[in-house]
Design a protein around this motif. Structure first.
Motif, short mmCIF file in Angstrom:
data_model
loop_
_atom_site.label_atom_id
_atom_site.label_comp_id
_atom_site.label_asym_id
_atom_site.label_seq_id
_atom_site.Cartn_x
_atom_site.Cartn_y
_atom_site.Cartn_z
N PRO A 91 0.80 -1.23 0.00
CA PRO A 91 0.00 0.00 0.00
C PRO A 91 0.84 1.28 0.00
N PHE A 92 1.64 1.47 -1.04
CA PHE A 92 2.40 2.72 -1.16
C PHE A 92 1.47 3.93 -1.18
N TRP A 93 0.24 3.73 -1.71
CA TRP A 93 -0.71 4.84 -1.85
C TRP A 93 -1.11 5.43 -0.50
N GLN A 94 -0.89 4.69 0.59
CA GLN A 94 -1.19 5.22 1.91
C GLN A 94 -0.17 6.27 2.35
N TYR A 95 0.99 6.28 1.68
CA TYR A 95 2.06 7.22 2.05
C TYR A 95 2.21 8.35 1.05
N PHE A 96 1.89 8.08 -0.23
CA PHE A 96 1.90 9.13 -1.25
C PHE A 96 0.98 8.68 -2.38
N ARG A 97 0.50 9.64 -3.17
CA ARG A 97 -0.47 9.35 -4.22
C ARG A 97 0.26 8.73 -5.42
N THR A 98 0.16 7.41 -5.50
CA THR A 98 0.82 6.66 -6.57
C THR A 98 0.07 6.86 -7.89
N PRO A 99 0.71 6.52 -9.04
CA PRO A 99 0.00 6.61 -10.32
C PRO A 99 -1.30 5.79 -10.35
#
Length: 269
Positions: A91-99
């Motif tokens: 869940p990288f999106w929890q730390y920054f807005r991924t593509p």
């Protein structure tokens, strides 16, 4: 309440897989390689009738790639794709807005906007009719339900569009595949359907009630080919599973593919 059968009554039903397959087989006797795309269009047409009380024109020949139906199908497919990436990966999106997360936001907002525009247009049409004796659509029934706001109804309609295209088309696709693999079952099912619905007779809600064999076929299809590999729920109370006490608040997951295929006596097994 107005049903899909009511909407398409009075003639040969266009919003049926049989009618669609007849058209696709007219030239070569075979369905095209992109048959799943045709099932997507059929599913969206059905959902449009049920959710929006409108024929979207998905089953018309040569539907333009930039038309509303094709846009909705593309958006829903994109949503499922990026959802798989965001939910099943780290869940990288929890730390920054991924593509993937940005695409998820964009696709969801586009679908919500289009669904709201259609819902608002249908609501205005319903107000203009003003006939208290006519059958209510699903949307009007929701709007007349105490405790549901206009925003709640729009969310329900959006969920139907988002969750209905993929699930409906894939279920029908697998059902057709299983029936083709089991010709004796297919022949028996056809005989039962023919006994209830006569040739060129419009499909009615009464027919649907009498066709429990079709319901059994769909349920068996979902057993063999579940729409999702699992469901996750947070336990609301303590439970005992296989002798182990699992406390409330723990997430529990059911693996449908394993659990559903353990039986030995089924219609198409």
């Amino acid at each position: 309440m107005l049903t899909t059968c009511d909407f398409y009554g009075g003639g040969k039903d266009k919003a049926t897989p049989a009618h669609m397959i007849d058209l696709l087989q007219a030239e070569t006797g075979q369905v095209p390689e992109d048959f799943l795309q045709e099932l997507y269009k059929w599913a969206l047409e059905c959902i449009g009738v049920v959710a929006l009380n409108r024929q979207l024109g998905c089953l018309e020949p040569n539907v333009a790639p930039g038309s509303l139906p094709m846009q909705l199908i593309r958006i829903v497919n994109e949503l499922f794709s990026v959802l798989a990436t965001t939910e099943l990966g780290f869940p990288f999106w929890q730390y920054f807005r991924t593509p993937s997360y940005k695409k998820l936001e964009t696709s969801h907002q586009t679908l919500a906007t289009e669904a709201m525009k259609e819902a608002e247009a249908r609501l205005e049409e319903a107000k203009a009719q003003g006939d208290p004796d006519r059958k209510l659509t699903i949307m009007e029934t929701f709007l007349n339900t105490e405790g549901l706001s206009r925003s709640d109804v729009a969310t329900i309609i959006l969920d139907m569009l988002f969750a209905g295209i993929d699930t409906t088309s894939h279920t029908v696709g697998f059902a057709l595949y299983l029936l083709a693999r089991n010709p004796k079952v297919q022949e028996g099912l056809q005989q039962k359907v023919d006994a209830v619905v006569k040739r060129d007779e419009p499909l009615t809600p009464e027919h649907i009630v009498a066709l429990d064999c079709v319901v059994h076929t769909v349920k068996e299809t979902l057993r063999l080919y579940p729409l999702t590999f699992s469901n996750v729920r947070i336990l609301s109370k303590d439970v005992v599973l296989s002798g182990y006490r699992v406390p409330a608040g723990v997430s529990g997951m059911i693996d449908w593919k394993t659990w559903c295929c353990q039986g030995t006596e089924y219609l198409l097994g």
